[in-house]
Motif scaffolding. Structure first.
Motif, short mmCIF file in Angstrom:
data_model
loop_
_atom_site.label_atom_id
_atom_site.label_comp_id
_atom_site.label_asym_id
_atom_site.label_seq_id
_atom_site.Cartn_x
_atom_site.Cartn_y
_atom_site.Cartn_z
N ILE A 875 -33.56 -3.76 -0.11
CA ILE A 875 -32.41 -3.20 0.59
C ILE A 875 -32.85 -1.97 1.36
N LEU A 876 -32.60 -2.01 2.64
CA LEU A 876 -33.12 -0.97 3.52
C LEU A 876 -32.05 -0.38 4.41
N ASP A 877 -32.33 0.80 4.85
CA ASP A 877 -31.46 1.46 5.81
C ASP A 877 -32.00 1.14 7.20
N ALA A 878 -31.17 0.60 8.07
CA ALA A 878 -31.64 0.20 9.40
C ALA A 878 -32.21 1.37 10.19
N ASP A 879 -31.75 2.55 9.87
CA ASP A 879 -32.30 3.73 10.53
C ASP A 879 -33.77 3.91 10.21
N GLU A 880 -34.17 3.34 9.08
CA GLU A 880 -35.57 3.51 8.68
C GLU A 880 -36.42 2.27 8.90
N GLY A 881 -35.79 1.20 9.39
CA GLY A 881 -36.55 -0.03 9.65
C GLY A 881 -36.68 -0.22 11.15
N ASP A 882 -37.77 -0.89 11.56
CA ASP A 882 -37.91 -1.04 13.00
C ASP A 882 -37.87 -2.51 13.44
N ASP A 883 -37.46 -3.36 12.54
CA ASP A 883 -37.39 -4.77 12.89
C ASP A 883 -36.21 -5.03 13.83
N GLU A 884 -36.34 -6.08 14.63
CA GLU A 884 -35.22 -6.40 15.53
C GLU A 884 -33.97 -6.78 14.74
N LYS A 885 -34.16 -7.35 13.54
CA LYS A 885 -33.01 -7.71 12.71
C LYS A 885 -32.28 -6.47 12.22
N ALA A 886 -33.01 -5.39 12.09
CA ALA A 886 -32.36 -4.14 11.72
C ALA A 886 -31.40 -3.73 12.82
N ARG A 887 -31.81 -3.98 14.06
CA ARG A 887 -30.95 -3.64 15.20
C ARG A 887 -29.71 -4.54 15.24
N ALA A 888 -29.85 -5.76 14.71
CA ALA A 888 -28.73 -6.72 14.74
C ALA A 888 -27.67 -6.41 13.70
N SER A 889 -27.91 -5.43 12.88
CA SER A 889 -26.93 -5.10 11.84
C SER A 889 -25.67 -4.51 12.44
N THR A 890 -24.57 -4.74 11.75
CA THR A 890 -23.30 -4.11 12.15
C THR A 890 -22.68 -3.53 10.89
N PRO A 891 -21.67 -2.66 11.07
CA PRO A 891 -21.02 -2.10 9.88
C PRO A 891 -20.35 -3.18 9.05
N LYS A 892 -20.02 -4.29 9.66
CA LYS A 892 -19.36 -5.38 8.94
C LYS A 892 -20.41 -6.19 8.16
N LYS A 893 -21.55 -6.39 8.80
CA LYS A 893 -22.59 -7.20 8.17
C LYS A 893 -23.96 -6.57 8.37
N PRO A 894 -24.73 -6.53 7.34
CA PRO A 894 -26.08 -5.99 7.50
C PRO A 894 -26.98 -6.99 8.22
N GLY A 895 -28.08 -6.49 8.75
CA GLY A 895 -29.05 -7.39 9.35
C GLY A 895 -29.92 -8.02 8.26
N ILE A 896 -30.39 -9.23 8.56
CA ILE A 896 -31.19 -9.94 7.56
C ILE A 896 -32.49 -10.41 8.17
N LEU A 897 -33.55 -10.16 7.47
CA LEU A 897 -34.85 -10.68 7.91
C LEU A 897 -35.44 -11.51 6.79
N LEU A 898 -35.74 -12.75 7.13
CA LEU A 898 -36.32 -13.63 6.13
C LEU A 898 -37.78 -13.89 6.47
N TRP A 899 -38.67 -13.87 5.45
CA TRP A 899 -40.09 -14.11 5.72
C TRP A 899 -40.82 -14.67 4.53
#
Length: 899
Positions: A875-899
């Motif tokens: 569980i990460l804070d998008a402010d601290e992640g640099d993935d494009e999925k972090a940018r896709a996050s919204t207050p309604k739904k977090p961003g998800i990156l699967l790998w």
RNA sequence: GCGGGGGUGGCCGAGCCUGGUCAAAGGUGCAAGGUUGAGGGCCUUGUCGCUUAGUGCGUUCGAGGGUUCAAAUCCCUUCCCCCGCACCA
């Protein structure tokens, strides 16, 4: 079948309750709650229909008890009236059908014989009914039980007291009353005693007099106004008519109508006979019509009316087509204007429906009905009717009848619209019984008071109020005495028995004192005693002098005063227009305002798997059979879940069966040891709020008798919440789990008291209703579910074992709640132009949870998410992640990156 | 005809008063998977259509029309169903 585990518990508690007299009660300092059931008729075992209505009261009684009310729930058995006596008669005669009914109830032939005595019914079925009620664990105080009829002299004395009171008030009067009458048996023929014609009621007709050669031809009709349009008279040429002196005039009527006229208060002597054919082509007349020819018609049935019919071809399809068949050239006379038709509605409809001749009787019936209906409700009289012109037919009919009657043109006549055959094979007719007693429900003042009483009552559901007010206005004088049946003789006219709805209107007051009264010597019970006990009137000393123990007297007076009025009477909706309305009328007549009923509950009928319950369909269910088939607890709960309000309920056998295991599992869960944790997580906060809200919801549903809602919320919903909580939380929090167990057990008590009592005993829970607290439920669950759903759908589409969940950046949360322009300017700082639109949507959507809450929910749910999705999660804070999925996050739904 | 109550997804049924959080609770049925000696039960998932590495679109709450930024929910019209209209429990 049922379940052994549950069965043992049910038996244990039933035994305990009844042995310890748990439901027996007398007045004390607590607030009281007095509820009752319209006593069931004792011509069979109690069945599903009774059970449904009964459970409403039983659930309420248990509920009120938990809320520390002093609850009185009595139950009695109804035996007055005709059905028992008629059925006993049929048993005696060895009638196959009746014997089979008894056999179907599982009664052996040897036993059935005993039912030829009506008294045996009043002993057997109440006893059996009581067993059924006890097997269900109903919280009934059986010390207050009685049977009705004069077999129970104390009850009978009460009914007599009531009737003398009503008579003093001028509410009982003598009058006339039409009944279906068997000339052979010389008695009224109720539905139960008919071979044919069940449900057929007397209808009012009129005889319009025409004169022929000094004699009267009385034509039977439902429509006196059509006399203005008579073109001819119909006589059946093949029938021999009687010449009879009727009230001093010479009438020509069919032979069968002679008896009818005699029984309808006419003096009739047959003095001769005449063939129908002899009358044909003669002319007759009266004040309105002259030179009216008599024509032959074979459709004239001598068994109906007088066998003399007037012909109105403009408005009666039969008459038109008969004239046409006869080939006589007679011009119809039109007298009613009706929308959608021209001058001669009967002719138009005959042509429209392509009716060719008299033999097409099915279509003719239909056409006649349609024309009659249309003309009666929408028709307006034409000029030819003289002073009635421009009047609506519906309004003019009675007026015309009155005028004609005064002018000696018309005589009232009662007829049966269909053939009714008595059990003795005799064709019946209508008789006017002329010394019948009535309860004057037509009295405007009485109606007014009944409305007043209704206005201050609670009704469950409230939607029946309109109907009730309507019924109070619609009720007319009620014939309250019978010549036949079980019941109390009318005190001042012993040949009459008080009719069985009329003797059952205020008997709930008897419940309050029955346990005492039944030990008072019969000869000491009289009107003075009832006056004192129920109305506080009269001289107590005199009663005591006469031999009644003073303490007993005081006790009765106190019990009545404490318990009355009743707080709730629940019944099926079919009792609105008779029993419950009568109950109101009689209460306002006899009791002071503070003893008027407080509430009625009404329920619909109950069906079995979507079908009406009936003996012929084979889905008729008695309580004892159902207890055997499903077990007490599943049955009770299923009945509660089957319906509420005035709509028809549905008893679902599949559901009932599935409840057995569900209840067993719940019981096991509630009483086993659970590993718990003292740590406090978001899950605990959520579940506790959910429990509190459930209590509040269930409580308000209980208060308004919405027991289906209540049962479904506390049984299904609360367990579903627990299920989710357990999965989500893993080891439950100690305090929350205990709270759940406590609440779950108690909320279910009104529905499945045996099981709840067992749990309460094992866990030493108090028996009080939990206190309700309405709180805001945090949206944690919804959020977790959203995240999980997203993870799952992403997982379906992409391969991977690890997931990073990015809670949206701070600025995205900042946007929420700002005005539009401000929000837009913030967004512009963070994203490319092409993305602004999308981001604005996010701004519009907002968020249920703050960022910190989201982080906390996700952290507390990490184990759960990993287990459910099979992914390892960060569980990460998008402010601290640099993935494009972090940018896709919204207050309604977090961003998800699967790998 | 008069009076009352209704028409929601396969079925039952909540929601409608107090419009948005409603593709619409819950139950049941059905389907798949798990557990189980088999079955039952229990647990999980799915159950309008389409689409998709997610936050998307379309069509739906008897039918038609209207009000509204927004309707299963409010208004109008219309069709259909159930119950009562008694002297009987």
């Amino acid at each position: 079948m049922g379940s052994k585990i549950l069965k043992d518990i049910e038996e244990k508690w039933n035994k305990k309750w009844y042995e310890e007299h748990a439901f027996e009660t007398e007045h004390d300092e607590r607030k009281k709650y007095f509820l009752n059931f319209p006593y069931p008729y004792m011509n069979g075992y109690l069945h599903l229909g009774h059970l449904y209505t009964l459970m409403k009261l039983e659930i309420m009684a248990r509920y009120k008890k938990m809320r520390d009310y002093n609850v009185l729930f009595p139950f009695s058995f109804h035996c007055t009236g005709t059905p028992i006596i008629a059925a006993a008669e049929r048993i005696k005669e060895g009638e196959e059908k009746e014997w089979n009914i008894m056999r179907m109830m599982g009664i052996p032939d040897e036993e059935i014989k005993k039912f030829s005595d009506p008294v045996y019914w009043t002993q057997y079925f109440p006893k059996e009914a009581k067993k059924d009620l006890m097997s269900l664990g109903c919280s009934i105080d059986f010390r207050h039980s009685f049977i009705t009829t004069n077999l129970n002299p104390r009850y009978s004395k009460f009914v007599k007291w009531q009737f003398r009171k009503l008579k003093e008030l001028g509410y009982v009067t003598k009058g006339e009353h039409p009944v279906v009458w068997c000339p052979n048996c010389k008695s009224p023929v109720g539905d139960h005693a008919r071979l044919k014609g069940e449900g057929v009621r007397p209808e009012k007709m009129f005889l319009i007099k025409f004169n022929v050669e000094g004699r009267v031809l009385p034509c039977a009709t439902y429509r006196p106004e059509t006399t203005f349009g008579v073109t001819n008279i119909w006589i059946n040429p093949n029938v021999e008519y009687a010449i009879a002196k009727v009230d001093g005039e010479e009438w020509i009527v069919s032979k069968s109508s002679v008896e009818k006229l005699k029984d309808q208060k006419h003096k009739v002597d047959v003095i001769g006979r005449i063939l129908g054919s002899e009358l044909i082509n003669k002319k007759c007349s009266n004040k309105l019509r002259s030179d009216v020819p008599i024509l032959p018609a074979e459709f004239v049935d001598p068994e109906v009316g007088t066998g003399v019919v007037m012909s109105v071809p403009a408005h009666a399809p039969y008459d038109y087509i008969a004239l046409k068949d006869l080939g006589v050239d007679i011009k119809p006379i039109s007298l009613i204007k009706v929308d959608g038709f021209g001058e001669f509605p009967a002719i138009e409809i005959v042509e429209r429906m392509k009716i060719n001749n008299q033999k097409d009787s099915e279509k003719l019936e239909q056409a006649t009905k349609e024309i009659y209906k249309k003309e009666f409700h929408t028709g307006v009289l034409k000029d030819i009717t003289g002073k009635y012109k421009e009047m609506k037919v519906s309004e003019a009919k009675e007026l015309i009848a009155n005028d004609f009657r005064n002018e000696d043109l018309l005589v009232d006549f009662w007829e049966l619209p269909e053939e009714v055959i008595c059990r003795c094979l005799t064709r019946t007719h209508v008789k006017i019984v002329d010394d019948q007693w009535f309860l004057k429900y037509s009295d405007p003042n009485w109606k007014k008071r009944a409305h007043e009483a209704l206005a201050r009552m609670s009704l469950y559901p409230e939607v029946v109020r309109k109907q009730f007010d309507y019924v109070i206005d619609w009720l007319n004088d009620w014939a309250c005495t019978r010549e036949f049946g079980l019941g109390t003789p009318l005190p001042w006219d012993k040949k009459w028995i008080i009719e069985s709805l009329s003797d059952s209107t205020i008997y709930m007051s008897m419940y309050t004192i029955w346990h005492i009264l039944k030990n008072v010597p019969e000869e000491l019970i009289d009107d003075d005693l009832f006056d004192y006990v129920f109305l506080g009137k009269g001289d107590k000393k005199k009663l005591v002098e006469r031999g009644i123990d003073e303490r007993t007297l005081d006790k009765m007076r106190n019990e009545f005063d404490y318990w009355y009025p009743f707080d709730l009477r629940n019944s099926g909706k079919d009792l609105i227009q008779n029993h419950l309305a009568f109950c109101l009328f009689n209460h306002v007549a006899i009791f002071p305002e503070d003893k008027w009923p407080r509430a009625f509950g009404l329920n619909g009928h109950i069906m079995v798997n979507g079908e009406k319950m009936s003996k012929s369909k084979g889905n008729f269910k008695t309580i004892r059979d159902m207890v055997k088939e499903f077990g007490v607890s599943p049955l009770r709960l299923s009945i509660a879940l089957s319906g509420e309000g005035i709509d028809d309920a549905n008893f679902d056998t599949e559901l009932t069966k599935s409840l057995t295991m569900r209840i067993e599992n719940l019981l096991r869960f509630l009483t086993s040891k659970h590993e718990t944790s003292s740590e406090w997580k978001v899950q605990d906060e959520w579940f506790e709020a959910k429990i509190d809200n459930t209590v509040a919801d269930v409580e308000s549903a209980m208060e308004s008798m919405m027991f289906k809602t209540a049962a479904s919320k506390c049984f299904f919903d609360l367990q579903n919440d627990l299920k989710f909580y357990s999965k989500w939380r893993g080891t439950p929090n100690d305090r929350v789990l205990r709270k759940y167990i406590d609440v779950q057990t108690k909320l279910l008590y009104p529905f499945i008291p045996h099981v709840s009592s067992e749990v309460m005993e094992k866990l030493s829970l108090d028996g009080n209703w939990p206190s309700a607290k309405r709180v805001e439920v945090p949206k944690y669950k919804k959020y977790v579910e959203t995240v999980m759903n997203d993870l799952k759908s992403v997982k379906k589409l992409a391969k991977g074992e690890h997931a990073k969940i990015f809670v949206a950046e701070d600025w995205k949360f900042d946007v929420i709640g700002k005005d539009f322009a401000e929000a837009k300017s913030i967004i512009e700082k963070h994203v490319e132009k092409s993305m602004i639109g999308k981001m604005l949507k996010m701004y519009k959507n907002g968020s249920d949870l703050a960022k910190s809450e989201q982080m906390k929910v996700l952290k507390d749910s990490k184990d759960f998410i990993e287990k459910e999705t099979g992914l390892s999660v960060e569980i990460l804070d998008a402010d601290e992640g640099d993935d494009e999925k972090a940018r896709a996050s919204t207050p309604k739904k977090p961003g998800i990156l699967l790998w």
